[in-house]
Design a protein around this motif. Sequence first.
Motif, PDB file in Angstrom:
ATOM      1  N   ALA A  72       5.903   2.085 -66.097  1.00  0.00           N
ATOM      2  CA  ALA A  72       4.828   2.916 -66.640  1.00  0.00           C
ATOM      3  C   ALA A  72       5.353   4.140 -67.395  1.00  0.00           C
ATOM      4  CB  ALA A  72       3.885   3.351 -65.516  1.00  0.00           C
ATOM      5  N   LEU A  73       6.176   4.956 -66.775  1.00  0.00           N
ATOM      6  CA  LEU A  73       6.626   6.195 -67.419  1.00  0.00           C
ATOM      7  C   LEU A  73       7.540   5.933 -68.620  1.00  0.00           C
ATOM      8  CD1 LEU A  73       7.157   8.614 -64.387  1.00  0.00           C
ATOM      9  CD2 LEU A  73       5.318   8.616 -66.081  1.00  0.00           C
ATOM     10  N   PRO A  74       8.540   5.054 -68.512  1.00  0.00           N
ATOM     11  CA  PRO A  74       9.346   4.768 -69.706  1.00  0.00           C
ATOM     12  C   PRO A  74       8.531   4.210 -70.862  1.00  0.00           C
ATOM     13  CG  PRO A  74      10.510   4.051 -67.746  1.00  0.00           C
ATOM     14  CD  PRO A  74       9.122   4.416 -67.315  1.00  0.00           C
ATOM     15  N   TYR A  75       7.550   3.344 -70.568  1.00  0.00           N
ATOM     16  CA  TYR A  75       6.733   2.804 -71.654  1.00  0.00           C
ATOM     17  C   TYR A  75       5.832   3.883 -72.247  1.00  0.00           C
ATOM     18  CZ  TYR A  75       8.141  -2.041 -70.747  1.00  0.00           C
ATOM     19  OH  TYR A  75       8.850  -3.209 -70.620  1.00  0.00           O
ATOM     20  N   ARG A  76       5.399   4.806 -71.419  1.00  0.00           N
ATOM     21  CA  ARG A  76       4.624   5.932 -71.947  1.00  0.00           C
ATOM     22  C   ARG A  76       5.490   6.751 -72.905  1.00  0.00           C
ATOM     23  NH1 ARG A  76       1.839  10.738 -68.260  1.00  0.00           N
ATOM     24  NH2 ARG A  76       0.940  11.917 -70.011  1.00  0.00           N
ATOM     25  N   TRP A  77       6.758   6.948 -72.549  1.00  0.00           N
ATOM     26  CA  TRP A  77       7.683   7.655 -73.454  1.00  0.00           C
ATOM     27  C   TRP A  77       7.816   6.891 -74.768  1.00  0.00           C
ATOM     28  CZ3 TRP A  77      12.071   6.205 -75.995  1.00  0.00           C
ATOM     29  CH2 TRP A  77      12.828   7.218 -76.568  1.00  0.00           C
ATOM     30  N   MET A  78       7.926   5.569 -74.702  1.00  0.00           N
ATOM     31  CA  MET A  78       8.069   4.767 -75.908  1.00  0.00           C
ATOM     32  C   MET A  78       6.875   4.953 -76.833  1.00  0.00           C
ATOM     33  SD  MET A  78       9.515   1.344 -74.045  1.00  0.00           S
ATOM     34  CE  MET A  78       8.902   0.291 -75.347  1.00  0.00           C
ATOM     35  N   ILE A  79       5.683   4.970 -76.278  1.00  0.00           N
ATOM     36  CA  ILE A  79       4.474   5.144 -77.093  1.00  0.00           C
ATOM     37  C   ILE A  79       4.457   6.517 -77.744  1.00  0.00           C
ATOM     38  CG2 ILE A  79       1.957   5.303 -76.984  1.00  0.00           C
ATOM     39  CD1 ILE A  79       2.077   3.202 -74.730  1.00  0.00           C
ATOM     40  N   ALA A  80       4.946   7.523 -77.008  1.00  0.00           N
ATOM     41  CA  ALA A  80       4.962   8.880 -77.552  1.00  0.00           C
ATOM     42  C   ALA A  80       6.104   9.092 -78.542  1.00  0.00           C
ATOM     43  CB  ALA A  80       5.080   9.892 -76.413  1.00  0.00           C
ATOM     44  N   ALA A  99      31.084   2.242 -77.508  1.00  0.00           N
ATOM     45  CA  ALA A  99      30.963   3.542 -78.160  1.00  0.00           C
ATOM     46  C   ALA A  99      29.524   4.046 -78.115  1.00  0.00           C
ATOM     47  CB  ALA A  99      31.444   3.439 -79.612  1.00  0.00           C
ATOM     48  N   GLU A 100      28.567   3.127 -78.227  1.00  0.00           N
ATOM     49  CA  GLU A 100      27.159   3.515 -78.149  1.00  0.00           C
ATOM     50  C   GLU A 100      26.867   4.244 -76.842  1.00  0.00           C
ATOM     51  OE1 GLU A 100      22.753   1.426 -77.745  1.00  0.00           O
ATOM     52  OE2 GLU A 100      24.412   0.271 -78.591  1.00  0.00           O
ATOM     53  N   MET A 101      27.431   3.758 -75.736  1.00  0.00           N
ATOM     54  CA  MET A 101      27.183   4.381 -74.436  1.00  0.00           C
ATOM     55  C   MET A 101      27.715   5.815 -74.383  1.00  0.00           C
ATOM     56  SD  MET A 101      25.398   2.484 -72.462  1.00  0.00           S
ATOM     57  CE  MET A 101      24.488   2.057 -73.958  1.00  0.00           C
ATOM     58  N   LEU A 102      28.745   6.108 -75.140  1.00  0.00           N
ATOM     59  CA  LEU A 102      29.332   7.454 -75.121  1.00  0.00           C
ATOM     60  C   LEU A 102      28.448   8.472 -75.834  1.00  0.00           C
ATOM     61  CD1 LEU A 102      33.064   6.531 -75.756  1.00  0.00           C
ATOM     62  CD2 LEU A 102      32.048   7.291 -73.611  1.00  0.00           C
ATOM     63  N   VAL A 103      27.591   8.009 -76.739  1.00  0.00           N
ATOM     64  CA  VAL A 103      26.719   8.950 -77.461  1.00  0.00           C
ATOM     65  C   VAL A 103      25.250   8.797 -77.089  1.00  0.00           C
ATOM     66  CG1 VAL A 103      28.234   9.264 -79.442  1.00  0.00           C
ATOM     67  CG2 VAL A 103      26.612   7.377 -79.455  1.00  0.00           C
ATOM     68  N   MET A 104      24.925   7.772 -76.283  1.00  0.00           N
ATOM     69  CA  MET A 104      23.529   7.541 -75.915  1.00  0.00           C
ATOM     70  C   MET A 104      23.280   7.753 -74.424  1.00  0.00           C
ATOM     71  SD  MET A 104      21.960   6.919 -78.729  1.00  0.00           S
ATOM     72  CE  MET A 104      20.414   6.120 -78.332  1.00  0.00           C
ATOM     73  N   THR A 105      24.149   8.536 -73.780  1.00  0.00           N
ATOM     74  CA  THR A 105      23.953   8.884 -72.369  1.00  0.00           C
ATOM     75  C   THR A 105      24.089  10.395 -72.200  1.00  0.00           C
ATOM     76  OG1 THR A 105      26.302   8.349 -72.024  1.00  0.00           O
ATOM     77  CG2 THR A 105      24.683   6.675 -71.395  1.00  0.00           C
ATOM     78  N   PRO A 106      23.254  11.180 -72.879  1.00  0.00           N
ATOM     79  CA  PRO A 106      23.363  12.641 -72.774  1.00  0.00           C
ATOM     80  C   PRO A 106      22.855  13.191 -71.458  1.00  0.00           C
ATOM     81  CG  PRO A 106      21.459  12.065 -74.097  1.00  0.00           C
ATOM     82  CD  PRO A 106      22.163  10.772 -73.784  1.00  0.00           C
ATOM     83  N   GLY A 107      22.167  12.405 -70.696  1.00  0.00           N
ATOM     84  CA  GLY A 107      21.580  12.839 -69.435  1.00  0.00           C
ATOM     85  C   GLY A 107      20.503  11.864 -69.026  1.00  0.00           C
ATOM     86  N   LEU A 108      19.908  12.091 -67.876  1.00  0.00           N
ATOM     87  CA  LEU A 108      18.882  11.184 -67.365  1.00  0.00           C
ATOM     88  C   LEU A 108      17.569  11.435 -68.087  1.00  0.00           C
ATOM     89  CD1 LEU A 108      18.578   8.925 -65.285  1.00  0.00           C
ATOM     90  CD2 LEU A 108      17.808  10.652 -63.651  1.00  0.00           C
ATOM     91  N   ARG A 109      17.126  10.460 -68.885  1.00  0.00           N
ATOM     92  CA  ARG A 109      15.904  10.590 -69.673  1.00  0.00           C
ATOM     93  C   ARG A 109      15.088   9.311 -69.553  1.00  0.00           C
ATOM     94  NH1 ARG A 109      18.367  13.277 -75.279  1.00  0.00           N
ATOM     95  NH2 ARG A 109      19.289  15.123 -74.267  1.00  0.00           N
TER      96      ARG A 109
END
Length: 484
Positions: A211-219, A40-50
């Motif tokens: 690099a980019l995903p971890y940058r998102w995590m920090i932000a 069920a988590e996948m159905l609400v946590m995949t709104p698009g490529l992020r």
Amino acid sequence: MDDAADRRVTAIFLLAISVYFAAQVGLRLALGGAYETDEAEMLVMTPGLRLGYGPQLPLYNWLQLGFFELFGRGLLALSLLKNLLLWLTALLVFMGLRIWLPASGAALAALSLFLLPDYAWEAQRATTHSNMLLVTSAATLAAFLWAVKGGRRIAWALLGIAIGLGGLAKYNFYLVPLGLVLAGLTLAPLRAQILRRRALIAPAIAAAIVALPYRWMIANRDLAFSSVGKLQLEAEPVRQMLPAGLLRLPEGLLALLGLALIVAAGLWLFGRSRSKPVGPGPVAALLLRAAIVATLLTAVGVWLAQAGTLTARWLLPLAFLSVLGVFAALAPRLGRGGRVGLVGFLGLVALLVFTGLTYDRFKEGARRDVDFSLLPERLAAIEGSEGLPVIAEFYTAGNLAAREPLRPVAPYLPFAARRFDGKTVLFLLRETVPPSFEVGLVRAGWPASARFDILSEGDFTLPYMHSDEDMPFRYVLARPVAQP
């Protein structure tokens, strides 16, 4: 073992794992029912490529999104991805070990993964991101064993890709490459390759991938680290000699490795070859030392974090390395009877898993047995809630999203407040999840000082399809009060 025998073992191994995981896809589709929590988590946590989605790392979401695009947002896409990852885990372990071991030893060691409950049972029943941890760990192992065998640049590059992807799978994945590298440095045949300058290709590529995903995590710290509370960190800075999480480390390892160790002990006592034993080579030593290193790193991390709890699932990298090390060491010493006995026992495990999953679908109080087809009707009966955004825990949110795909639905994560800020929202509380409306507001990202007008509240139930029991729900229809 000659080349023909090796090819025969390889073909049988590939056929066995392919048939098994294809059958698991068929079983999940045949059993049907409600979506489990992680599904069920996948159905609400995949709104698009992020770059990021929440407290879990994004690799599984990315792949699941692709499978949804190919097969639709349903059980087929969910089950296909899950079982493909588990199939790849066994295959990659076999391919990596095959570089150093004969096909029979590599196959037996790879099949020993079925003695881990989180691979044979939990991976089918519930988990998603842990399955990604397993496959990236297997890819890392295979690439590492290739890299230290011949030291080719392509092998180190593939290792970097595997580590980078693992770094986007689960945080505890890093125990696997750290354990392998540190253990490899203690073995002379491997140390020379690890210390070559070309080995730096791997961390360079891995760093570029994350690099980019971890940058998102920090932000987005509030969202990315919203599950840190699971550790129950101590509020006081005073260090305890033995925090509660550290005391649970042996218990967690035993829960994961208990069956594998019992089977290994039985084979050692009754299944060894009568002829002169064949040495397992450096691979078994590497894996067992890597498991010890990973365990020590985990213990240090738990102590430094003063973790108040520790679940067995967090120790999966340790169990992965341990079980492969034990059976890589044991396989060359087994006689024909021991090998046949192990394969027969694993067949029994497979049969029990199929039987257990079928029972789990229909047992009293099974989550899959809840009739969520009635949920839209229950919500329609709440006056003023038509089409309004809904916030619910993953299990309810995903099953609602599957039935009302046009309704805005979010879990109790901090992005919900930003997404629905200023709007009237219908909050759903299943049993004691979350324990109260106020706790739910904070989990969804509103400050503790936020004020809401309660427009209506109440409760309803959903029936189980094969039981007289009902699952209770509470609801709160609330509108935020503008702050002066």
